[in-house]
Write a protein that holds these residues in place. Structure first.
Motif, PDB file in Angstrom:
ATOM      1  N   THR A  56       0.893  -1.305   0.015  1.00  0.00           N
ATOM      2  CA  THR A  56       0.075  -0.003   0.148  1.00  0.00           C
ATOM      3  C   THR A  56       0.851   1.319  -0.268  1.00  0.00           C
ATOM      4  OG1 THR A  56      -1.852  -1.146   1.097  1.00  0.00           O
ATOM      5  CG2 THR A  56      -1.944   1.363   1.039  1.00  0.00           C
ATOM      6  N   PRO A  57       1.852   1.356   0.741  1.00  0.00           N
ATOM      7  CA  PRO A  57       2.589   2.658   0.649  1.00  0.00           C
ATOM      8  C   PRO A  57       3.211   3.245  -0.513  1.00  0.00           C
ATOM      9  CG  PRO A  57       3.257   1.215   2.603  1.00  0.00           C
ATOM     10  CD  PRO A  57       2.420   0.466   1.749  1.00  0.00           C
ATOM     11  N   PHE A  58       3.526   1.969  -1.568  1.00  0.00           N
ATOM     12  CA  PHE A  58       3.975   2.562  -2.667  1.00  0.00           C
ATOM     13  C   PHE A  58       3.245   2.370  -3.796  1.00  0.00           C
ATOM     14  CE2 PHE A  58       7.495   1.309  -0.056  1.00  0.00           C
ATOM     15  CZ  PHE A  58       8.662   2.223  -0.216  1.00  0.00           C
ATOM     16  N   TRP A  79       4.101  11.091  -1.695  1.00  0.00           N
ATOM     17  CA  TRP A  79       3.685  10.889  -3.464  1.00  0.00           C
ATOM     18  C   TRP A  79       2.948  11.966  -3.622  1.00  0.00           C
ATOM     19  CZ3 TRP A  79       7.636   8.444  -3.017  1.00  0.00           C
ATOM     20  CH2 TRP A  79       8.055   7.324  -2.459  1.00  0.00           C
ATOM     21  N   PRO A  87       8.195   4.154   4.284  1.00  0.00           N
ATOM     22  CA  PRO A  87       7.154   4.878   4.925  1.00  0.00           C
ATOM     23  C   PRO A  87       5.997   4.090   5.353  1.00  0.00           C
ATOM     24  CG  PRO A  87       7.223   5.268   2.537  1.00  0.00           C
ATOM     25  CD  PRO A  87       8.444   4.514   2.793  1.00  0.00           C
ATOM     26  N   ASP A  88       5.221   4.369   6.354  1.00  0.00           N
ATOM     27  CA  ASP A  88       3.931   3.938   6.376  1.00  0.00           C
ATOM     28  C   ASP A  88       2.928   4.570   5.385  1.00  0.00           C
ATOM     29  OD1 ASP A  88       3.134   6.287   7.727  1.00  0.00           O
ATOM     30  OD2 ASP A  88       3.731   5.356   9.866  1.00  0.00           O
ATOM     31  N   PRO A  89       1.881   3.988   5.521  1.00  0.00           N
ATOM     32  CA  PRO A  89       0.675   4.418   4.721  1.00  0.00           C
ATOM     33  C   PRO A  89       0.513   6.195   4.765  1.00  0.00           C
ATOM     34  CG  PRO A  89       0.380   2.594   5.057  1.00  0.00           C
ATOM     35  CD  PRO A  89       1.072   2.685   5.990  1.00  0.00           C
ATOM     36  N   ARG A  90       0.368   6.472   6.080  1.00  0.00           N
ATOM     37  CA  ARG A  90       0.379   7.851   6.383  1.00  0.00           C
ATOM     38  C   ARG A  90       1.515   8.568   5.648  1.00  0.00           C
ATOM     39  NH1 ARG A  90       2.125  11.109  10.068  1.00  0.00           N
ATOM     40  NH2 ARG A  90       2.839   9.437  11.339  1.00  0.00           N
ATOM     41  N   GLN A  91       2.678   8.509   6.199  1.00  0.00           N
ATOM     42  CA  GLN A  91       3.983   9.013   5.684  1.00  0.00           C
ATOM     43  C   GLN A  91       3.961   9.069   4.174  1.00  0.00           C
ATOM     44  OE1 GLN A  91       6.681   6.745   7.763  1.00  0.00           O
ATOM     45  NE2 GLN A  91       6.664   8.069   9.549  1.00  0.00           N
ATOM     46  N   ALA A  92       3.719   7.875   3.305  1.00  0.00           N
ATOM     47  CA  ALA A  92       3.609   7.700   2.088  1.00  0.00           C
ATOM     48  C   ALA A  92       2.844   8.901   1.185  1.00  0.00           C
ATOM     49  CB  ALA A  92       3.188   6.321   1.720  1.00  0.00           C
ATOM     50  N   TYR A 115      11.984  13.222   4.541  1.00  0.00           N
ATOM     51  CA  TYR A 115      11.855  12.191   5.120  1.00  0.00           C
ATOM     52  C   TYR A 115      12.924  11.391   5.828  1.00  0.00           C
ATOM     53  CZ  TYR A 115      10.180   7.356   6.232  1.00  0.00           C
ATOM     54  OH  TYR A 115      10.043   6.034   6.673  1.00  0.00           O
TER      55      TYR A 115
END
Length: 336
Positions: free
Chosen positions: A39-41, A214, A205-210, A120
């Protein structure tokens, strides 16, 4: 697995840097393209797919002959000298083709996000630095990644090549990586004979950071890179905060000699000024350099440093452009 052997002297020479450099991150992104992403990418993969629609082979990770190991080997050998023509282009067909692939991946998959990614990684490096200050080197090494184990005096990197690396007093440079999401760590560069070794470790990154990484990709990095060269474009961005030649080299992941060459070109172009303070030189953007960055960077970078107090990515629970790589110089820095 890779096993990195420490001596007592190596403990005094362990240090952190924000990134192994845009070349290495591009190589890791290249390797990630050929794999399933979580999910993060997912959003990054979709955006990159649109940019590389005319290069479908790269979306599968490139040719088997190139691959991640081949690209990292090319970067490593560039530090020892690569046969080049008069323009600095490698003369060997294999490395030249691999360099062209890496250049495309940089422009499509890394450059649009580089400002956010660098912010980051700087925050991640600061978080690891706090681990080092509060718990010492052993705690830092034991919490790099769940698949990197510290068994004194050996650091074991699982899922890597079967290899023993002996530091022998040279020390170890630790650099977090966004795009090294498919391996826990990778020795990315063997420097000069008496220099250190760089270990990039996964800090995805986790999903929130990702979402912040992006969101609204900034294509100005590629535009500025087309004007002055990718490495010098990255140098201009880095010099928004004045720094020394050594600090600039660390930020760009290149040699100090390479950073000195690039600053000389930027100085002659009137984009930076350099002043000597005792035994160091300090580089600063000129009004012309700042105007160029403002014109090429309509959007500010995401406030990644606000995440500096998070738990380091990948930490064990319970514990606290460049110009296209086709123009590698014989001194180990991308010619711009």
């Amino acid at each position: 697995m890779q096993r990195i052997h420490f001596t007592p002297a190596d403990f005094a020479r362990v240090r952190l840097k924000a990134t192994a450099g845009p070349l290495v991150e591009s190589a890791f992104a290249y390797g990630l393209l050929g794999r399933g992403v979580g999910t993060p990418f997912a959003r990054w993969r979709g955006q990159v797919g649109e940019r590389l629609a005319r290069s479908p082979l790269l979306l599968t990770g490139g040719s088997a002959a190139t691959g991640l190991d081949g690209l990292l080997d090319l970067i490593e050998r560039s530090g020892r000298g690569v046969s080049t023509d008069g323009r600095g282009v490698p003369t060997r067909p294999g490395p030249s083709a691999a360099a062209g692939d890496l250049s495309l991946v940089w422009r499509a998959a890394v450059a649009p996000y580089w400002e956010h990614v660098l912010g980051y990684l700087e925050a991640e490096c600061e978080a690891r630095g706090r681990v080092l200050m509060t718990g010492g080197v052993e705690l830092l090494l034991s919490t790099l990644h769940s698949k990197i184990s510290w068994r004194a005096p050996v650091l074991e990197i699982h899922e890597g090549p079967d290899e023993d690396i002996r530091l022998e007093g040279r020390g170890l440079v630790l650099a977090p990586s966004v795009f090294l999401a498919h391996r826990p760590g990778r020795v990315t560069r063997r420097l000069v004979e008496n220099g250190g070794i760089v270990l990039a470790f996964a800090a995805p990154p986790d999903p929130r950071q990702a979402a912040a990484l992006w969101d609204e990709p900034d294509d100005s990095g590629a535009s500025l890179g087309a004007l002055v060269g990718q490495t010098r474009a990255a140098a201009l961005h880095a010099l928004r905060s004045s720094c020394t030649t050594t600090q600039l080299a660390d930020r760009l992941g290149i040699s100090a000699a390479g950073a000195s060459q690039h600053t000389a070109v930027l100085r002659r172009a009137g984009l930076i000024t350099t002043r000597r303070i005792r035994n160091t030189v300090l580089h600063t953007l000129t009004p012309l350099g700042m105007a160029l960055l403002r014109g090429m960077s309509p959007r500010p970078a995401a406030p990644a440093r606000a995440q500096a107090h998070r738990r380091p990515a990948g930490a064990v629970q319970g514990h606290r452009a460049p110009r296209p790589l086709t123009e590698l110089s014989v001194r180990g820095t991308p010619a711009a």
